[in-house]
Design a protein around this motif. Structure first.
Motif, PDB file in Angstrom:
ATOM      1  N   GLU A 211      25.921  47.788  -8.423  1.00  0.00           N
ATOM      2  CA  GLU A 211      25.285  48.687  -7.455  1.00  0.00           C
ATOM      3  C   GLU A 211      25.019  50.053  -8.080  1.00  0.00           C
ATOM      4  N   VAL A 212      26.016  50.572  -8.806  1.00  0.00           N
ATOM      5  CA  VAL A 212      25.845  51.885  -9.441  1.00  0.00           C
ATOM      6  C   VAL A 212      24.766  51.819 -10.509  1.00  0.00           C
ATOM      7  N   ARG A 213      24.752  50.730 -11.298  1.00  0.00           N
ATOM      8  CA  ARG A 213      23.737  50.567 -12.342  1.00  0.00           C
ATOM      9  C   ARG A 213      22.330  50.598 -11.743  1.00  0.00           C
ATOM     10  N   ARG A 214      22.155  49.866 -10.624  1.00  0.00           N
ATOM     11  CA  ARG A 214      20.832  49.835  -9.990  1.00  0.00           C
ATOM     12  C   ARG A 214      20.451  51.206  -9.440  1.00  0.00           C
ATOM     13  N   LEU A 215      21.424  51.893  -8.850  1.00  0.00           N
ATOM     14  CA  LEU A 215      21.143  53.233  -8.321  1.00  0.00           C
ATOM     15  C   LEU A 215      20.746  54.198  -9.431  1.00  0.00           C
ATOM     16  N   LEU A 216      21.452  54.139 -10.553  1.00  0.00           N
ATOM     17  CA  LEU A 216      21.108  55.013 -11.673  1.00  0.00           C
ATOM     18  C   LEU A 216      19.688  54.742 -12.154  1.00  0.00           C
ATOM     19  N   ALA A 217      19.327  53.473 -12.201  1.00  0.00           N
ATOM     20  CA  ALA A 217      17.983  53.119 -12.654  1.00  0.00           C
ATOM     21  C   ALA A 217      16.930  53.553 -11.649  1.00  0.00           C
ATOM     22  N   ASP A 218      17.198  53.293 -10.357  1.00  0.00           N
ATOM     23  CA  ASP A 218      16.207  53.597  -9.327  1.00  0.00           C
ATOM     24  C   ASP A 218      16.061  55.089  -9.084  1.00  0.00           C
ATOM     25  N   GLU A 219      17.198  55.805  -9.022  1.00  0.00           N
ATOM     26  CA  GLU A 219      17.168  57.226  -8.652  1.00  0.00           C
ATOM     27  C   GLU A 219      16.911  58.136  -9.851  1.00  0.00           C
ATOM     28  N   LEU A 220      17.492  57.782 -11.003  1.00  0.00           N
ATOM     29  CA  LEU A 220      17.417  58.678 -12.154  1.00  0.00           C
ATOM     30  C   LEU A 220      16.669  58.082 -13.329  1.00  0.00           C
ATOM     31  N   GLY A 221      16.383  56.790 -13.270  1.00  0.00           N
ATOM     32  CA  GLY A 221      15.735  56.142 -14.406  1.00  0.00           C
ATOM     33  C   GLY A 221      16.622  56.106 -15.625  1.00  0.00           C
ATOM     34  N   ALA A 222      17.947  56.002 -15.416  1.00  0.00           N
ATOM     35  CA  ALA A 222      18.905  56.074 -16.524  1.00  0.00           C
ATOM     36  C   ALA A 222      19.805  54.845 -16.531  1.00  0.00           C
ATOM     37  N   GLY A 271      13.665  59.766 -17.772  1.00  0.00           N
ATOM     38  CA  GLY A 271      13.313  58.940 -18.919  1.00  0.00           C
ATOM     39  C   GLY A 271      11.989  59.303 -19.548  1.00  0.00           C
ATOM     40  N   ILE A 272      11.123  60.021 -18.830  1.00  0.00           N
ATOM     41  CA  ILE A 272       9.824  60.458 -19.359  1.00  0.00           C
ATOM     42  C   ILE A 272       9.683  61.948 -19.060  1.00  0.00           C
ATOM     43  N   VAL A 273       9.413  62.732 -20.079  1.00  0.00           N
ATOM     44  CA  VAL A 273       9.251  64.178 -19.919  1.00  0.00           C
ATOM     45  C   VAL A 273       7.904  64.576 -20.494  1.00  0.00           C
ATOM     46  N   VAL A 274       7.107  65.296 -19.709  1.00  0.00           N
ATOM     47  CA  VAL A 274       5.786  65.764 -20.153  1.00  0.00           C
ATOM     48  C   VAL A 274       5.847  67.270 -20.364  1.00  0.00           C
ATOM     49  N   LEU A 275       5.680  67.708 -21.615  1.00  0.00           N
ATOM     50  CA  LEU A 275       5.617  69.129 -21.934  1.00  0.00           C
ATOM     51  C   LEU A 275       4.141  69.499 -22.046  1.00  0.00           C
ATOM     52  N   SER A 276       3.675  70.360 -21.168  1.00  0.00           N
ATOM     53  CA  SER A 276       2.254  70.718 -21.174  1.00  0.00           C
ATOM     54  C   SER A 276       2.098  72.224 -21.280  1.00  0.00           C
ATOM     55  N   ARG A 356      18.377  52.272 -27.006  1.00  0.00           N
ATOM     56  CA  ARG A 356      18.347  53.677 -26.573  1.00  0.00           C
ATOM     57  C   ARG A 356      17.698  54.473 -27.689  1.00  0.00           C
ATOM     58  N   MET A 357      16.441  54.868 -27.458  1.00  0.00           N
ATOM     59  CA  MET A 357      15.661  55.542 -28.484  1.00  0.00           C
ATOM     60  C   MET A 357      14.965  56.760 -27.877  1.00  0.00           C
ATOM     61  N   ILE A 358      14.602  57.690 -28.751  1.00  0.00           N
ATOM     62  CA  ILE A 358      13.717  58.791 -28.374  1.00  0.00           C
ATOM     63  C   ILE A 358      12.328  58.458 -28.903  1.00  0.00           C
ATOM     64  N   ILE A 359      11.321  58.543 -28.023  1.00  0.00           N
ATOM     65  CA  ILE A 359       9.940  58.266 -28.408  1.00  0.00           C
ATOM     66  C   ILE A 359       9.135  59.531 -28.159  1.00  0.00           C
ATOM     67  N   LEU A 360       8.661  60.172 -29.211  1.00  0.00           N
ATOM     68  CA  LEU A 360       7.892  61.419 -29.116  1.00  0.00           C
ATOM     69  C   LEU A 360       6.415  61.094 -29.273  1.00  0.00           C
ATOM     70  N   LEU A 361       5.671  61.248 -28.187  1.00  0.00           N
ATOM     71  CA  LEU A 361       4.230  61.016 -28.174  1.00  0.00           C
ATOM     72  C   LEU A 361       3.554  62.378 -28.143  1.00  0.00           C
ATOM     73  N   CYS A 380      15.505  54.490 -22.933  1.00  0.00           N
ATOM     74  CA  CYS A 380      14.792  55.330 -23.894  1.00  0.00           C
ATOM     75  C   CYS A 380      14.366  56.646 -23.238  1.00  0.00           C
ATOM     76  N   LEU A 381      14.246  57.684 -24.044  1.00  0.00           N
ATOM     77  CA  LEU A 381      13.710  58.965 -23.591  1.00  0.00           C
ATOM     78  C   LEU A 381      12.349  59.158 -24.235  1.00  0.00           C
ATOM     79  N   VAL A 382      11.330  59.326 -23.418  1.00  0.00           N
ATOM     80  CA  VAL A 382       9.971  59.543 -23.907  1.00  0.00           C
ATOM     81  C   VAL A 382       9.599  61.010 -23.708  1.00  0.00           C
ATOM     82  N   LEU A 383       9.288  61.693 -24.805  1.00  0.00           N
ATOM     83  CA  LEU A 383       8.814  63.075 -24.746  1.00  0.00           C
ATOM     84  C   LEU A 383       7.319  63.064 -25.056  1.00  0.00           C
ATOM     85  N   VAL A 384       6.520  63.591 -24.142  1.00  0.00           N
ATOM     86  CA  VAL A 384       5.069  63.622 -24.304  1.00  0.00           C
ATOM     87  C   VAL A 384       4.621  65.078 -24.328  1.00  0.00           C
TER      88      VAL A 384
END
Length: 907
Positions: A211-222, A271-276, A356-361, A380-384
């Protein structure tokens, strides 16, 4: 009363409740509940008045908030002691410094009881029983977000965590209830799983983990963290088979030399961060720095792809090609690459599903370019990075948006110091400040400037400043190498714009104010509501920045670049901006009920006025646009729009007076406008501007002011301008009456006679009030109060909001001088209740008079409340009041209020 029952008992956990002598008390209104909650949360500590006002009324309280707070405090005191006299302090809620504190102990407050139990060995179970539910449940979420309440909730969870460490099975039900209210708190959930496992309830432990695993994924994407995963493994009690090693890429670019730290990534749980941000603002450098800092938490490696969304070559990397690079990086051979973007995207999602990877786009063009490159599972953490805001990723993929703005002056100095050395900057502080201003916080510009200094270590920074200033601004910001300059960096974003957005970008360069409202943008472009689409595109491309609701800013270097592109469009854009500002100033002037000054003709097509329904709107408009209006008047003078400059200055007088703006603020500009008004051949405007010039000179040189008024009066009489004559006689009479009432009063009587001929109520009220003031100062109080009552009645009957408050204040003052304290208090109270929200000019005398009249009547609570409001006004606007009302007058008010406040402390 029973010795076991305290006189008052307050419960905070589970919602605020109160009992007095064993019977529950209805606390009442939400504001009273917030006040008590804040005081209880402090556990006997002092809570400042400013903090209480912010919690109860928000970030923009009314000027009377201090007064209202004192009334709330009185109501709260009577909750504890119903028989307490209205001005008594009582035994519970006490004044403390610049705030209040609530006296409670472990018997009267569950918050205090918990604190005592935490210091008592073996009392964990009792503390857990008390904190089963969050403190102050039911209060607004905005209130509970205050640090004081957040700290209480963190303490509650920490109590449960520490109790769980004792591994007492009997505490499990209590811990489970608290854990249920904090399902995403991994340390607590991990402890519950371990306790369930230890109790032989392995199946429940595994269900809870899932239950906690699903909540972390649904609420925080972690994914679950190490502590939670370890608890899960213990519950499984089964070793997992070894897996073959996988490739661990480490593709992050090196950190930028001399990078200026901008703080940690605020939140990457999505899990996805957009720096603009705009070109050259440092998005890639920031993303690379963050990626290096976070890399230890992503043990499976880091990927990097430059998507070339805004590249001088124009060759944008296609998603299929980017996927080929990514797949090869994670160990998928070229022979295994499927055809088609969708198939490659699915293969990539499979390849990184358990990693668990960092992906810099880097340098993405739009959301569609990025979307196929995203992992499908959390971990994974995606930095765009992009010049566009990529709102599609934020809306549909739940990406975290991180706007990257310009460096502060301190950050800019730090960057220069790291590149060319702090001693060199310290040796020339003025030149350093000039360099910082020249680069306007843009890291690319700062880096280029630092390079100029670094390659010539013997060059003085002052000489570098002079060299840079001698060129066009963007010409100076280049290293001399291809595509390594600010202009090129900005051009790549400009070339990607649609024709409508590109045109608007160019036109906006004529607006040199700090913020551009949507109405001004629409008027400059002449496109009406259609401008919103172009503004949205410019915002998405980070060519402009949204500064607030329908307001925008343009970076200095972007404005310089847009100005270079403007060409033949400039003259029309300037004319339209000047007309827009003039029409808005006129609308604000007419909102005060003032008579028209001069005709301005029909509006140009596409002109979009700022909505102004009344006085409050006019005052808010000026507060927002004050700096921009000064720029526009200068622009009008520079481009030959002299009549528009004159009229704008004249139309602004009403709102400037209402906001208590010091005359010195507009003196220099008014004198420059005065120099051109004579060429217009319009005596009414010339007389009016001479009067405006006299007003701005009146504080510094009364002799010059009187000369200007006499010259203006001569012009107005020859032009048969009766309104102008009435105002000029009023101003001249007041100046002379202060020195010689015998000479000044006849002039003021002439002003009233002229005003009666105009048929304009505002002119008449102004002139009557001026005569009444002079009569009051001459001791003729009966005549003064009769005239002031006439002015008040006219202002009320004709709906002149600002003038009716002025007249009511004058009536209060005269009544006070005549010893009619009840009438003085009534009129001051009326004025306080009817003064316009943004009008500060008359507020200070209102509350000084209300405090004094109430004190004479023996109403010390009302006197103190008015005195507190007076002090708050002085704290905010004291310097402006002294300049506008005169230091002697303001100091008299201050002395009176101080005497009253000192006396009230004894009551």
């Amino acid at each position: 009363m029973s010795t076991t029952e305290p006189a008052v008992r307050l419960r905070s956990y589970g919602g605020l409740r109160m009992w007095r002598s064993g019977a529950e008390v209805d606390i009442g209104a939400p504001r009273l509940r917030i006040l008590l909650a804040a005081l209880l949360a402090a556990r006997g500590g002092t809570v400042g008045v400013d903090t209480l006002i912010e919690l109860i009324w928000g970030a923009e309280p009314s000027p009377s908030a201090v007064n209202q707070l004192h009334r709330l405090v009185g109501q709260a005191r009577r909750l504890f002691e119903p028989e307490l006299a209205s001005r008594a302090i009582g035994s519970w809620l006490l004044p403390a410094g610049q705030g209040y504190r609530l006296v409670t102990d472990a018997r009267s407050s569950d918050l205090m009881a918990v604190r005592a139990l935490l210091d008592t060995p073996g009392a964990a179970a009792r503390a857990l029983e008390i904190v089963q539910e969050p403190a102050f449940a039911g209060l607004d979420a905005e209130v509970l977000a205050h640090p004081a309440f957040v700290a209480l909730e963190q303490e509650r969870i920490q109590i449960a965590v520490e109790a769980a460490d004792s591994a007492e099975a009997r505490l499990l039900p209590l811990l489970q209830r608290i854990a249920a209210s904090a399902p995403l708190h991994e340390p607590l959930q991990a402890r519950i799983i371990r306790l369930l496992t230890a109790a032989g309830r392995r199946a429940e432990a595994l269900v809870l983990f899932d239950e906690v695993r699903r909540l972390l994924a649904d609420e925080l994407g972690a994914d679950p963290g190490a502590e939670l995963r370890a608890a899960h493994l213990a519950a499984l009690a089964d070793d997992e088979p070894d897996t073959p090693p996988v490739s661990r890429p480490a593709q992050l670019p090196r950190r930028v030399s001399g990078f200026v730290y901008r703080g940690d990534l605020p939140d990457h749980s999505a899990g996805i961060v957009v720096l603009s941000g705009m070109g050259g603002i440092g998005k890639t450098a920031l993303a690379v720095d963050w990626a290096h800092r976070l890399a230890p938490g992503y043990p499976d490696g880091q990927l990097h792809v430059n998507l070339r969304g805004f590249d001088p070559s124009g060759r944008v990397v296609l998603p299929g090609d980017a996927l080929s690079t990514l797949l090869e990086s994670v160990g998928v051979g070229l022979a295994e690459l499927p055809d088609g973007v969708d198939a490659r995207s699915a293969r990539f999602r499979s390849a990184v599903a358990d990693r668990r990877m960092i992906i810099l786009l880097d340098n993405a063009r739009d959301s569609e370019q990025v979307r196929p490159l995203l992992p499908g599972a959390p971990g994974c953490l995606v930095l765009v990075t992009s010049r566009n805001r990529l709102a599609g990723l934020v809306a549909h993929e739940g990406a975290q948006a991180v706007p990257v703005g310009r460096l502060s002056d301190a950050g800019a100095r730090d960057l220069l110091a790291k590149r060319i050395g702090a001693p060199r900057l310290a040796a020339e502080p003025e030149a350093t400040a000039d360099l910082v201003r020249f680069c306007a916080g843009l890291p690319l510009a700062l880096s280029i400037t630092a390079a100029h200094a670094a390659v010539r270590p013997g060059l003085k920074l002052a000489d570098l400043v002079e060299e840079l200033a001698s060129q066009a601004r963007l010409d100076a910001l280049t290293t001399g190498e291809p595509h390594d300059d600010v202009r090129s960096a900005l051009s790549w974003s400009y070339l990607a714009l649609s024709p409508a957005a590109a045109r608007l970008f160019r036109l906006l360069s004529v607006h040199t104010g700090p913020e551009i409202p949507v109405e001004a943008a629409a008027s400059i472009a002449g496109t009406g509501p259609a401008v919103r689409a172009a503004l949205a595109e410019l915002c998405a491309a980070n060519m402009i920045t949204e500064a607030g609701r329908q307001r925008y800013t343009l970076h200095d270097l972007l404005r310089a670049y847009a100005g270079e592109l403007l060409g033949d469009e400039r003259a029309d854009a300037v004319a339209r901006l000047v007309e827009h500002s003039l029409r808005d100033a006129r609308a604000a002037y007419l909102a005060f009920g003032r008579p028209e000054i001069a005709p301005i003709g029909p509006a140009s097509p596409g002109m979009t006025p700022t909505p102004m329904a009344g006085l409050d709107d006019a005052l808010r408009w000026y507060a927002r646009e004050q700096a921009a209006l000064a720029c526009v008047i200068d622009l009008a003078l520079l481009h030959g729009h002299h009549r528009e400059a004159v009229l704008t200055v004249l139309y602004l007088r009403a709102v400037r007076s209402a906001r208590l703006e010091p005359y010195t603020d507009s003196r220099e500009q008014t004198m420059r406008v005065l120099a051109v008004v004579g060429d217009l051949g319009e005596p009414v405007l010339e007389a009016a501007l001479l009067r405006e010039a006299a007003l701005v000179e009146s504080r510094t040189d009364p002799t010059v002011a009187r000369m200007l008024l006499r010259r203006a009066l001569d012009i107005a009489e020859r032009a048969d301008d009766v309104i102008g004559q009435a105002h000029l006689l009023r101003n001249l009479g007041l100046m002379i009456a202060r020195e010689d009432p015998g000479q000044g009063l006849p002039i003021l009587q002439r002003s009233v006679q002229a005003a009666r001929r105009t048929g304009e109520p505002t002119v008449l009220v102004y002139c009557i009030e001026a005569l009444a003031l002079a009569l009051q100062e001459d001791g003729r109080l009966d005549e003064s109060v009769t005239l002031t009552r006439e002015a008040f009645d006219i202002a009320v009957a004709t709906g002149l909001e600002d003038l009716r408050s002025n007249a009511a204040t004058r009536l209060a003052e005269t009544s006070l001088l005549m010893g009619d304290h009840r009438q003085a208090a009534a009129m001051a109270q009326w004025a306080a209740e009817h003064v316009a929200a943004g009008e500060i000019h008359v507020r200070l005398p209102i509350y000084a008079l209300l405090a004094e009249a109430s004190d004479h009547l023996g109403d010390h609570e009302q006197a103190r409340a008015a005195g507190e409001t007076f002090r708050e006004l002085m704290r905010r606007h004291g310097a402006a009041y002294r300049q506008a009302l005169g230091r002697k007058e303001v100091d008299r008010f201050v002395a009176t209020v101080d005497r009253i406040m000192s006396a009230s402390e004894m009551h």
